[in-house]
Design an enzyme around this catalytic site. Structure first.
Site, PDB file in Angstrom:
ATOM      1  N   GLU A 180     109.458  11.291  38.008  1.00 15.26           N
ATOM      2  CA  GLU A 180     108.596  12.300  37.403  1.00 15.26           C
ATOM      3  C   GLU A 180     107.103  12.051  37.695  1.00 15.26           C
ATOM      4  O   GLU A 180     106.248  12.364  36.868  1.00 15.26           O
ATOM      5  CB  GLU A 180     108.835  12.381  35.889  1.00 15.26           C
ATOM      6  CG  GLU A 180     110.240  12.859  35.538  1.00 15.26           C
ATOM      7  CD  GLU A 180     110.462  13.020  34.043  1.00 15.26           C
ATOM      8  OE1 GLU A 180     109.789  12.330  33.261  1.00 15.26           O
ATOM      9  OE2 GLU A 180     111.311  13.843  33.664  1.00 15.26           O
ATOM     10  N   GLU A 249     118.038  15.803  35.516  1.00 12.11           N
ATOM     11  CA  GLU A 249     118.052  15.668  34.057  1.00 12.11           C
ATOM     12  C   GLU A 249     118.180  17.035  33.397  1.00 12.11           C
ATOM     13  O   GLU A 249     117.199  17.783  33.305  1.00 12.11           O
ATOM     14  CB  GLU A 249     116.779  14.974  33.542  1.00 12.11           C
ATOM     15  CG  GLU A 249     116.657  13.517  33.941  1.00 12.11           C
ATOM     16  CD  GLU A 249     115.472  12.821  33.265  1.00 12.11           C
ATOM     17  OE1 GLU A 249     114.912  13.392  32.297  1.00 12.11           O
ATOM     18  OE2 GLU A 249     115.114  11.714  33.720  1.00 12.11           O
TER      19      GLU A 249
END
Length: 823
Positions: A180, A249
């Protein structure tokens, strides 16, 4: 994979006889494994958040739930707590975990990071990194990159040695570098982009033979595959047209923080997100989390992330199936896999029908499969397709593997709901009354004398201690004379804190504590104090509750007491301030009880516990008791209701921080059933308002192998241990639900069904625990039919049809069978 590499490996196979490698490739439509184009469904299970004895059962349940793969992060701070000192034992045995995945015939996805976020302490970075000279984390900094490369290479080499990459015949089909970073990269400027390029080059140089991922990285350098994280990723497009559409995710719920409510995400909405993703070209989808588990020890980050990391996942914190979520997704996975050939080979056509309704057709020369979607949040839709009428509920996707018959709709749950209950410890004759001994935490040297192990003429960040303890004492003294300008009968001390916990003492007397709530990173503590002429001892105890784990420059977020620390004297409407921040400060890390290992059954200080005059609501106190392991095999939980805040150990194993006295926010909960329709976010569908954030703490059965076991608590705030007890978790009530023509299946997960409370075929109303019959009902006695089929059995299956339950007068009403049973 290059041709020369394949030829060399072929010779290795022929002459040495090792297992053949698995070839993995990808394009914009699919991942290809050994020549077979696949869609892949995965779920995150973190090995440190469960015990080794749980791994086989968790992974087996993941496979039964329809997963192809298990995904995990690798936790740098757990494996290298001190520089070049490694730990891969117990539930940190990464290799054993991957081999357990392999033994169930599943693939593995290894997210090395080694920054992981994960609501994990310091984002998974070891705090000693912070204290290395010249280091800057997550940017083009040579000191950091050398350390990151060393750890990443260590993990890759360990995995290669065991031949666990798919290119070696192992289960690992994908690996990830960084995590991320695209969300924060702009804060690092040009050095951020240089760092991403370095990460890609470094990862490629490790030659693992499987693709590398970079999630949330829109400019991921080739051949890195950028992937999506979030509640919904159907509209995500990878930056490289040759990369498959991957979702690393899909958040099955959300984490819980101290003072926060319990988040829930409905099975209907989660299934909707998955179906939409594959409707629009998805290739790989991973649930974060599939089993959340527990933040044992001091692993929870945040700060203020709770010990429970249940995440409302399909398998709950204790290892039980979270129904209906697990079962509803299992059925979805089965349908999707039945269409795999069409989804990965077929030509795709999309139809916008209007008002949020769409149709997607995947067609080959042999067959066609259809998705009908309705993103309207209130109105159902009726569509006509190839001469047939279909009703699509609001916020749902219907799946027709043959483009004729609806086999699955995300809003129609045809699986049971399980209501889990806590049960008393039958192994104890009086389970609610544990026999306690106690001892105080020794504090005279710090509170009274201000003795520390190091000194500095400044206030230091608590990370200087390498985070070996939650606790750091800050101690200084100040001499006051009558002619001191600050001297007054009206004096106070003011401390700027970081948002975590502060306990303040002046001249040996406790004067107060302060802490903030989740997301608040500073506060001002101020209390009136009575100072003495001459020397005054000031002692401040800082207690962290996990270090920051996310955000740009998260590693620089202050911890401990940044100051200033000042004394204030008031007289004649005037305030005089004496700043103590640059005084000589002494520091002591930890507590005597922790240094003396009072939580261990082998502690040489075990003889100093007291049985008389058990104190309650006393700060800085140790408690100890023994208990018998609960009977059976159900998961064990420790009820810490009545305690304040502290740490808990069972047989020397830490079960984490506890904080039952932290009450969840009062507002935001509803007694109404959650409406799955409409976009989800973590404040939708919450519960537990106004209640203790967490009173139940998971104790894996591997922690309690003995007939008689030891529980030790360190109580920081003050609590009453008389309410503490051990219980087990099991299904208490199960409610079956099946729409017409589907089978209603009930299971008490190992126990017999002891009673049927409700049964109706027609249009029953209400929710599990409060059902009532609707306006129509099958002619046959539903209660009798279900009792005959289910009573005394661990599981049963009944078709929801008029053939079984008799005709109804429901006309156009959608009929279903609903049953409530007692386990």
């Amino acid at each position: 994979m290059g041709s020369s590499f394949r030829f060399a490996l072929f010779l290795l196979i022929v002459f040495i006889g090792v297992a053949s490698c698995t070839e993995i490739s990808h394009d914009g439509r699919a991942i290809t494994i050994d020549g077979q184009r696949k869609i892949l469904i995965s779920g995150s299970i973190h090995y440190p958040r469960s015990s080794t004895e749980m791994w086989p059962d968790l992974i087996k349940k993941a496979k039964e739930g329809g997963l192809d793969a298990v995904e995990t992060y690798v936790f740098w701070n757990a494996h290298e707590p001190l520089r070049r000192q490694y730990d891969f034992t117990g539930n940190l045995d990464l290799i054993r975990f991957i081999k357990t995945i392999q033994s169930e015939g599943l693939y593995a996805v290894l997210r090395i990071g080694p920054y992981v976020c994960a609501e994990w302490n310091y984002g998974g970075f070891p705090v000693w990194l912070h204290n290395m000279p010249g280091i800057e984390l997550r940017t083009a900094n040579t000191v950091f990159m050398n350390e990151m490369q060393n750890f990443t290479t260590l993990i890759v080499d360990m995995v290669k040695k065991e031949k666990l990459f798919a290119s070696q015949g192992g289960p690992i089909i994908l690996s990830q570098i960084e995590n991320e970073y695209g969300n924060v990269m702009s804060s690092y400027g040009a050095a951020g982009k240089a760092y991403v390029d370095w990460c890609a080059n470094m990862a490629n140089s490790l030659d693992i033979g499987v693709p590398w991922l970079m999630c949330q990285q829109d400019d991921a350098p080739e051949p890195m595959i950028n992937t999506c994280n979030g509640w919904y990723c159907d509209s995500f497009t990878p930056n490289n047209p040759n990369s498959p559409k991957m979702w690393t995710e899909n958040w099955t719920g959300w984490f819980k923080n101290w003072g926060g409510k319990d988040p829930h995400r409905t099975a209907e909405d989660l299934a909707f997100s998955v179906a939409r993703f594959f409707q629009f070209g998805g290739t790989f989808q991973n649930y974060y989390m599939y089993h959340g588990g527990t933040n044992f020890g001091r692993t929870a980050g945040g700060p203020y992330i709770s010990t429970s990391y249940d995440y409302d996942a399909p398998i709950d914190e204790f290892g039980n199936l979270n129904q209906p979520k697990w079962g509803h997704l299992k059925q979805l996975h089965h349908v999707l896999k039945s269409m795999e050939m069409t989804l990965t080979h077929g030509n795709v056509s999309n139809m916008d029908i209007g008002n949020g309704v769409s149709a997607t057709i995947y067609a080959t020369n042999e067959t066609a499969s259809c998705f009908f979607g309705n993103i309207n949040t209130t109105s159902d839709a009726t569509i006509h397709f190839q001469g047939t009428e279909y009703n699509i509920p609001a916020w749902s996707v219907s799946i027709l593997p043959d483009c004729k018959n609806e086999v699955y709709n995300t809003a129609k749950v045809n699986t049971q709901t399980s209501v889990m209950v806590k049960k008393r410890n039958e192994a104890e004759s009086e389970p609610s009354v544990l026999k306690w001994v106690w001892r105080p935490e020794t504090t005279d040297d710090t509170i009274q004398l201000g003795k520390g192990s190091l000194t500095a003429s400044q206030l230091v960040d608590q990370k200087v201690s390498n985070d070996v303890s939650d606790y750091l004492w800050y101690m200084t003294s100040v001499n006051l004379k009558d002619d001191d300008p600050i001297w007054s009968d009206d004096m106070s001390i003011r401390v700027n804190g970081t948002g975590q916990i502060l306990h303040a003492y002046v001249n040996g007397e406790y004067i107060g504590s302060e802490w903030a709530t989740y997301g608040v990173y500073n506060y001002v503590f101020e209390k009136k104090v009575k100072m003495n002429r001459g020397k005054n001892q000031i002692t401040l105890l800082s207690a962290t509750v996990g270090l920051q784990n996310y955000g740009a420059d998260f590693d620089l977020t202050a911890s401990g007491i940044p100051g200033p620390v000042v004394l204030i004297g008031r007289k004649d409407d005037e305030s005089i301030i004496k700043d103590l921040s640059s005084h000589k400060w002494s520091y002591k890390v930890g507590l005597h009880g922790l240094d003396n290992v009072l939580y261990s059954t082998d502690s040489r200080y075990a003889s100093k516990w007291q049985a008389d005059n058990l104190p309650i609501n006393r700060r800085m106190t140790w408690y100890k008791t023994t208990f018998k392991a609960p009977l059976g095999t159900d998961p064990v939980v420790l009820n810490l209701q009545g305690m304040g805040k502290g740490l808990a150990w069972v047989n020397g194993q830490s079960i984490g921080r506890y904080w039952p006295s932290f009450i969840a926010e009062e507002d935001g909960c509803s007694n109404e059933a959650c409406d799955y329709r409409g976009a989800y976010q973590n404040n939708k569908c919450v519960s537990n308002c106004g209640q203790p954030t967490q009173i139940w703490y998971h104790v894996p059965r591997s922690f309690i192998p003995e007939d008689v076991n030891t529980l030790v608590l360190f109580e920081e705030f003050g609590g009453n241990p008389s309410l503490v007890n051990f219980q087990t978790v099991a299904a208490g009530t199960v409610c079956g639900n099946a729409y017409e023509s589907n089978n209603m299946e009930l299971s008490c997960q190992g126990r017999p069904i002891s009673a049927i409370r409700f049964a109706s075929f027609g249009d029953p109303q209400g929710t599990c625990g409060s059902f009532e019959k609707g306006s129509c009902e099958g002619r046959n006695n539903a209660m009798s039919i279900v009792q005959n089929a289910c009573l005394g059995k661990e599981s049963c299956s009944i078709q929801a049809s008029e053939d079984v339950f008799g005709s109804t007068n429901c006309n156009d009403i959608s009929k279903r069978l609903v049953v409530e049973a007692v386990c």
